[in-house]
Scaffold this motif. Sequence first.
Motif, PDB file in Angstrom:
ATOM      1  N   ASP A 542     -20.941 -22.833  12.005  1.00 49.92           N
ATOM      2  CA  ASP A 542     -22.033 -22.475  12.933  1.00 49.92           C
ATOM      3  C   ASP A 542     -23.349 -21.828  12.428  1.00 49.92           C
ATOM      4  O   ASP A 542     -24.023 -21.451  12.822  1.00 49.92           O
ATOM      5  N   ALA A 543     -22.324 -20.482  11.719  1.00 48.79           N
ATOM      6  CA  ALA A 543     -22.842 -19.359  10.922  1.00 48.79           C
ATOM      7  C   ALA A 543     -24.456 -19.986  10.433  1.00 48.79           C
ATOM      8  O   ALA A 543     -25.038 -21.372  10.193  1.00 48.79           O
ATOM      9  N   LYS A 544     -25.697 -18.738  10.697  1.00 49.35           N
ATOM     10  CA  LYS A 544     -26.691 -19.190  10.651  1.00 49.35           C
ATOM     11  C   LYS A 544     -26.624 -18.427   8.798  1.00 49.35           C
ATOM     12  O   LYS A 544     -25.647 -17.152   8.403  1.00 49.35           O
ATOM     13  N   GLY A 545     -27.160 -18.289   7.873  1.00 50.21           N
ATOM     14  CA  GLY A 545     -28.054 -17.475   6.651  1.00 50.21           C
ATOM     15  C   GLY A 545     -27.203 -16.232   6.980  1.00 50.21           C
ATOM     16  O   GLY A 545     -27.739 -15.611   7.599  1.00 50.21           O
ATOM     17  N   ARG A 546     -26.804 -15.842   5.682  1.00 54.03           N
ATOM     18  CA  ARG A 546     -26.102 -14.703   5.905  1.00 54.03           C
ATOM     19  C   ARG A 546     -27.390 -13.350   5.880  1.00 54.03           C
ATOM     20  O   ARG A 546     -27.070 -12.679   5.857  1.00 54.03           O
ATOM     21  N   THR A 547     -28.131 -13.754   5.058  1.00 53.26           N
ATOM     22  CA  THR A 547     -29.750 -12.574   5.338  1.00 53.26           C
ATOM     23  C   THR A 547     -30.184 -13.154   6.645  1.00 53.26           C
ATOM     24  O   THR A 547     -30.183 -11.682   7.513  1.00 53.26           O
ATOM     25  N   ALA A 548     -30.138 -13.641   7.321  1.00 53.52           N
ATOM     26  CA  ALA A 548     -30.345 -13.595   9.166  1.00 53.52           C
ATOM     27  C   ALA A 548     -29.476 -12.646  10.116  1.00 53.52           C
ATOM     28  O   ALA A 548     -29.729 -12.180  10.543  1.00 53.52           O
ATOM     29  N   ASN A 549     -27.568 -13.441   9.080  1.00 48.68           N
ATOM     30  CA  ASN A 549     -27.116 -12.465  10.294  1.00 48.68           C
ATOM     31  C   ASN A 549     -27.524 -11.066   9.782  1.00 48.68           C
ATOM     32  O   ASN A 549     -27.317  -9.846  11.349  1.00 48.68           O
ATOM     33  N   THR A 550     -27.960 -10.418   8.566  1.00 48.70           N
ATOM     34  CA  THR A 550     -28.074  -8.897   8.822  1.00 48.70           C
ATOM     35  C   THR A 550     -29.254  -8.327   9.366  1.00 48.70           C
ATOM     36  O   THR A 550     -28.813  -7.472   9.772  1.00 48.70           O
ATOM     37  N   LEU A 551     -30.307  -9.362   9.213  1.00 50.01           N
ATOM     38  CA  LEU A 551     -31.344  -9.246  10.482  1.00 50.01           C
ATOM     39  C   LEU A 551     -30.848  -8.805  11.241  1.00 50.01           C
ATOM     40  O   LEU A 551     -31.366  -8.359  12.189  1.00 50.01           O
ATOM     41  N   ALA A 552     -30.071  -9.765  11.993  1.00 54.21           N
ATOM     42  CA  ALA A 552     -29.411  -9.924  13.618  1.00 54.21           C
ATOM     43  C   ALA A 552     -28.641  -8.203  13.457  1.00 54.21           C
ATOM     44  O   ALA A 552     -28.579  -7.376  15.230  1.00 54.21           O
ATOM     45  N   LEU A 553     -27.999  -8.168  12.530  1.00 59.57           N
ATOM     46  CA  LEU A 553     -27.159  -7.115  12.839  1.00 59.57           C
ATOM     47  C   LEU A 553     -28.239  -6.084  12.793  1.00 59.57           C
ATOM     48  O   LEU A 553     -28.501  -4.283  13.825  1.00 59.57           O
ATOM     49  N   VAL A 554     -29.271  -5.347  12.216  1.00 58.23           N
ATOM     50  CA  VAL A 554     -30.685  -4.307  12.439  1.00 58.23           C
ATOM     51  C   VAL A 554     -31.268  -4.674  14.343  1.00 58.23           C
ATOM     52  O   VAL A 554     -31.099  -3.139  14.198  1.00 58.23           O
ATOM     53  N   GLN A 555     -31.141  -5.513  14.194  1.00 45.36           N
ATOM     54  CA  GLN A 555     -31.378  -5.712  15.440  1.00 45.36           C
ATOM     55  C   GLN A 555     -30.669  -5.245  16.807  1.00 45.36           C
ATOM     56  O   GLN A 555     -31.147  -4.553  18.342  1.00 45.36           O
ATOM     57  N   GLU A 556     -29.487  -5.537  16.825  1.00 43.55           N
ATOM     58  CA  GLU A 556     -27.984  -5.135  17.079  1.00 43.55           C
ATOM     59  C   GLU A 556     -28.482  -3.746  17.133  1.00 43.55           C
ATOM     60  O   GLU A 556     -27.814  -3.382  18.699  1.00 43.55           O
ATOM     61  N   VAL A 557     -28.446  -2.975  16.262  1.00 39.49           N
ATOM     62  CA  VAL A 557     -28.053  -1.488  15.716  1.00 39.49           C
ATOM     63  C   VAL A 557     -29.830  -1.096  16.916  1.00 39.49           C
ATOM     64  O   VAL A 557     -29.336  -0.344  17.313  1.00 39.49           O
ATOM     65  N   ASN A 558     -30.937  -1.528  17.152  1.00 40.97           N
ATOM     66  CA  ASN A 558     -31.453  -0.916  17.692  1.00 40.97           C
ATOM     67  C   ASN A 558     -31.656  -0.813  19.414  1.00 40.97           C
ATOM     68  O   ASN A 558     -32.232  -0.273  19.723  1.00 40.97           O
ATOM     69  N   ASN A 559     -30.839  -1.737  19.151  1.00 45.23           N
ATOM     70  CA  ASN A 559     -30.778  -2.493  21.018  1.00 45.23           C
ATOM     71  C   ASN A 559     -29.381  -2.731  21.078  1.00 45.23           C
ATOM     72  O   ASN A 559     -28.500  -3.599  21.118  1.00 45.23           O
ATOM     73  N   PRO A 560     -28.434  -1.691  21.779  1.00 42.84           N
ATOM     74  CA  PRO A 560     -27.394  -1.354  21.101  1.00 42.84           C
ATOM     75  C   PRO A 560     -26.399  -1.770  22.938  1.00 42.84           C
ATOM     76  O   PRO A 560     -25.117  -2.531  22.295  1.00 42.84           O
ATOM     77  N   ALA A 561     -27.371  -2.419  23.777  1.00 42.63           N
ATOM     78  CA  ALA A 561     -27.155  -3.329  24.686  1.00 42.63           C
ATOM     79  C   ALA A 561     -27.413  -4.606  24.692  1.00 42.63           C
ATOM     80  O   ALA A 561     -26.120  -5.110  25.521  1.00 42.63           O
ATOM     81  N   LYS A 562     -27.436  -4.797  23.741  1.00 44.90           N
ATOM     82  CA  LYS A 562     -27.827  -6.406  23.768  1.00 44.90           C
ATOM     83  C   LYS A 562     -26.587  -6.281  23.317  1.00 44.90           C
ATOM     84  O   LYS A 562     -25.775  -5.679  22.173  1.00 44.90           O
ATOM     85  N   LYS A 563     -25.522  -8.108  23.213  1.00 44.14           N
ATOM     86  CA  LYS A 563     -24.062  -8.786  23.122  1.00 44.14           C
ATOM     87  C   LYS A 563     -24.199  -9.426  21.340  1.00 44.14           C
ATOM     88  O   LYS A 563     -24.677  -9.273  20.768  1.00 44.14           O
ATOM     89  N   LYS A 564     -23.048  -8.386  20.719  1.00 43.43           N
ATOM     90  CA  LYS A 564     -23.105  -8.698  19.628  1.00 43.43           C
ATOM     91  C   LYS A 564     -23.313 -10.700  19.329  1.00 43.43           C
ATOM     92  O   LYS A 564     -23.083 -11.058  18.732  1.00 43.43           O
ATOM     93  N   SER A 565     -22.874 -11.374  20.704  1.00 38.50           N
ATOM     94  CA  SER A 565     -22.371 -12.996  20.219  1.00 38.50           C
ATOM     95  C   SER A 565     -23.495 -13.195  20.296  1.00 38.50           C
ATOM     96  O   SER A 565     -24.619 -14.332  19.878  1.00 38.50           O
ATOM     97  N   ASP A 566     -25.452 -12.023  20.887  1.00 33.35           N
ATOM     98  CA  ASP A 566     -26.401 -13.471  20.926  1.00 33.35           C
ATOM     99  C   ASP A 566     -27.655 -13.006  19.902  1.00 33.35           C
ATOM    100  O   ASP A 566     -28.099 -14.106  19.719  1.00 33.35           O
ATOM    101  N   HIS A 567     -26.685 -12.508  18.921  1.00 34.41           N
ATOM    102  CA  HIS A 567     -27.744 -12.203  17.549  1.00 34.41           C
ATOM    103  C   HIS A 567     -26.988 -13.705  16.834  1.00 34.41           C
ATOM    104  O   HIS A 567     -28.193 -13.946  15.663  1.00 34.41           O
ATOM    105  N   LEU A 568     -25.995 -14.379  17.116  1.00 37.10           N
ATOM    106  CA  LEU A 568     -25.866 -14.853  16.026  1.00 37.10           C
ATOM    107  C   LEU A 568     -26.518 -16.805  16.990  1.00 37.10           C
ATOM    108  O   LEU A 568     -25.729 -17.391  15.887  1.00 37.10           O
ATOM    109  N   VAL A 569     -26.832 -16.890  17.588  1.00 36.80           N
ATOM    110  CA  VAL A 569     -26.945 -18.097  18.018  1.00 36.80           C
ATOM    111  C   VAL A 569     -28.196 -17.800  18.474  1.00 36.80           C
ATOM    112  O   VAL A 569     -29.346 -19.156  18.828  1.00 36.80           O
ATOM    113  N   ALA A 570     -29.363 -17.426  17.718  1.00 36.81           N
ATOM    114  CA  ALA A 570     -31.176 -16.960  16.663  1.00 36.81           C
ATOM    115  C   ALA A 570     -30.981 -18.314  16.425  1.00 36.81           C
ATOM    116  O   ALA A 570     -30.907 -18.378  15.526  1.00 36.81           O
ATOM    117  N   THR A 571     -32.299 -18.988  16.849  1.00 38.04           N
ATOM    118  CA  THR A 571     -32.793 -19.824  15.625  1.00 38.04           C
ATOM    119  C   THR A 571     -33.373 -19.351  14.501  1.00 38.04           C
ATOM    120  O   THR A 571     -33.802 -18.210  14.275  1.00 38.04           O
TER     121      THR A 571
END
Length: 742
Positions: A542-571
Amino acid sequence: MVKFGLRLAKNRAPEYSPDAYMDYDGLKEIIKELAGQKLARVDSTTREVSMTAPPPTNAAGRQLTKDDSPVTEEDFYSTIDAQLAKVESFTLRKVTELRESISSIEGEVNVLGGENVGGRENEVEKIRGKADDAAKDFLILEKYVNINFMGFHKILKKHDKNSPSHACKQFYINRMHNQGWVRGDYSDVVVRLSAVYSALRNDQSAEENKDASQSFLRSTTKYWVRTEDVSKVKYAILKHLPVFLQKTSTGESDSQLTNSVYFDNDQLELYHGRLDKSPGAIAYRLRWYGTGDPKVVFFERKTHRDTWTGEASVKERFIVDESEVQSVLNDRYPIAQKRSEMSNKKRATSDEVDDWETLVREMIQVVQSKQLVPTMRTQYMRTAFQIPFDATVRISLDTNLCLISERGYDTQGGAKWFRDPDKPLADNEITRFPHAVLEVKLELGGANSEPPQWVTDLQNSGMLYEVHKFSKFIHGCATLLPEYVRSVPYWVDDASIRDSILRSGGGRILVKGDSETGVGPGANEIYDHLLPFGNVKEPRLDAKGRTANTLALVQEVNNPAKKKSDHLVATADQYYADADATDEEILFNRTVQGCCEDACAGWLFPFCSSYNNEEVLAPTSVQKIEPKIFFANERTFLHWLHSGVTLYTIAAGILAFASDSGSVSAHWYAMALLPISLGFCLYALHLFLWRAEKIKTRIPGRWDDSRGPLVLGAILAGVLFVNFVLKCREIRKYYDVMAHEL
């Protein structure tokens, strides 16, 4: 895992009534009541019945009474028949409405003036908005079809599990695949929308290249696309490029059947050369388009070149009639006659004729010298997006990909060069690839040195899974000819294609399901992060395209309070709408420099950084590695060591002379330089190991450290400045003493 009933309720389109969807809960209740009855298996050998005898006992040997549920298997069958009919009727009605809507849009485009739409931007934007709405309606309908299709699969599986004596899943699955809402081809919607967008963009065709021998250089990137995302990807592309229909196409579909027969010898020499990316490795194939027997055949040769040598891989081809194929393969092709025809009838220049003749002779020679025979056929429906005869950006999407072995049949002394299409194939002679394959081909140069922004957005949408150097020919040979191959491509360990390989009898190239690593020996033990959907041990289906995961990593870094699992379920739509974080270099500047301030001084020594932990998913794309980069890393390491040793030598010399002169400041200066020289050496070692790891895993991003040299240089400059100040004070003091004595 979320139960499907809840998933169905969550994924219902607000535009559709809940009654339009299958009654999953109602069917599940019927199955529950049937399971409680424990019905016995029907004796299929009985040919007579009695209208007065009571029904037989159940599987537990108990006679059913009036107190038992009156629900029967017939109730389930009639209910599911009604649900199938409802879904089919709703789908066909929506398709009809959609086609009527597109017809209305086409009428507005015609009124607007077709190709002459300049200076009427407001009307163009209004029509484009309607086209966008029609495309979105189609995507919503496709999602409706997919969720119901999955629902019927789930409910039939549940029925067979609870009532194994009355299994019916296979019957209904076959029936669904023959119904209009599943089997119907609605690609005419894509073609018509493409024509609308093309007219609104006022696309202009380039001049056609009619050279019979066509050579072209391209930068090509290949991706896997899940079936459920195919229509979304088509829509994202056709907004910018028209569907390119071949001259032999009827225009009724957005795709065209494409067959390619690849040639190789008994040792699979060309296969291993292409797999190993040996310099000059070739692929030799015969290609034709359209259904039925081939009429015009393209002889094509692809030659691999290493980019670090300054050369580029090239594809060359020439065209012959099908009746002339055997004469080419058997070295009886009338080259002199064809050369004369090109010069006289086709008005080709002398250089073009010479190039054509050279190519033909080389391709005839390679068949004879390497003893090439038909080995593998690829077959797929190709949708091409391109402004006619303009190859600046060309995208092709291959669906229904089949790989067919061309070994094991009588070639009749070379008279046959592809299988008889009327004869069925055994399971180990064909493999059906579970994903669509997207190729993005760019010809960039001059002012167009960067790809268009919409291409970058598509790559970062989360719908594309880059598979580095994926080859249909290589995959087909590895899967269908496992006893002939000495090595296999890395992507065979991907969890999403494992079942298709097993069904085709290629299990010997796969690791066992209980493998400790989940991957085969060799490259995947290091480059496992290149597998888009993970391996058999750690699947990520169920993984998203890997570039999308990388973008989610940036969002996670900019928002440390965001859970790691949240960015993996983005549409994918959310990623597709993000047009800002698309530059890979900026992306990794932010990630590497933003997450490396840890207790291990990652900002100074990047090899210690927690950013390099294995939990971080790298994009599937990889850096291009040239051989000289390994030596460059070593040279950099030696240069840093040389600087450290030089500083140490200077410090030792100052310390020795200071002992003779008794200068206190010289002692302190030498002692300050010694730890700095040690710091240079330690930093050099850390940087060398960190960069070597980057080179080994080939993770995209910056491979330099912009802070370490600045810090070490600042410390050294500070010590030199302090020493300069102290020396100035000593000189001044010396002159004051001399002046006082005078």
